[in-house]
Design an enzyme around this catalytic site. Sequence first.
Site: not given
Length: 361
Positions: A144, A193, A225, A249, A253
């Site tokens: 970001y 990751k 994942d 983020d 959600d």
Amino acid sequence: MKKTIAVLAGDGIGPEVMDVTLSILKAIANKYDHSFEFNEALIGGAAYDKHQNHFPEETKNICEKSDAILFGSVGGPIEQMNQPKWHNCEKNSILGLRKAFNFHANFRPVTIFPELANICPLKKEIVDQGIDILFVRELVGGIYFGEHKTKEQDGVRYASDTMEYNEDQIKAIAHAAFQAAQKRKNQVTSVDKSNVLDCSRLWKQVVTEVSEKYPDVSLKHILVDNCAMQIIKNPSQFDVILCPNMFGDILSDAGAVLPGSLGLMPSASMNNQEFMMVEPAGGSAPDIANKDIANPIAQILSAAMMLRYAFKMPSEARDIEKAVDTVLSKNYRTGDIWSDGNIKVGTKKLGDLVCSEITTL
Ligand code: IPM
Ligand code: MG
């Protein structure tokens, strides 16, 4: 106790769910003999109308002089995204606030209200295992805030966004996650990751080092994942999920759909001085704004988080949470969480019901 609160209602449903929440805070102030001073300030599209700026200096000053920031929501209709009023509105206002106050730690709790277990999209046997997750997301680093570039070279369009982390940023958020776990079920799952990214390898190493200072908390590492899959398949395995900015983020959600509506999720972002901004996790929902149908619960519970964490007022926070539970157990619902047999009420009415529960608790 006297507290000053910067109130940034913003756009869309922000102002109406904020109104309801301020009435509830006034009821708490009366009951406990506190004095809450509400200082309203413009943010997002509402600020742009007056200042041609989504996060004006005046708003920053009001926030600086407050004990906490109570944020509503920002942003306009998708089809108007290219108008200057809405272009980059979320980025400028939300990321602007995060950066200005170094709100590096974001807390997003996901729980199922027992009264609303039927609207969780997962199978009953999964929900019955219990869902109580706290996402702890790093909020001022990673992709970001790395360099963003868009250019054209020899007629070929090109864009890049740089992901970067240093060990101090990772240490700070890891400590926040372990300390939060100590107040819960003493379990941290750290997301990375590391099979691909250098940032993730450093993340994993530093989180492991920090974990040595918290021998009472167990630590697991999970690939992002797989984590996305496990949140849906077996959410009861999680206590605290610790994430870098972008993974947090996305995964929060995924978590946000479990309670059954985005209108139910509060969140808090804080810095090292424990200065804090609380906000509902859902957006400004311009399509349902000004119709008195928006669900104010996420905003109300965000105010409860402010009382508990920023003002150290646990009984007052508990009163709000209990009042919301009671109103739900009496079957009152806004449209987004309504089903047959419930009583459908609007934004204001739901707020009034919560207020009257607070005075009778
Ligand atoms: C969130 C939002 C923001 C983010 C956007 C609006 C910039 O999605 O708070 O999760 O990506 O952090
Ligand atoms: Mg998001």
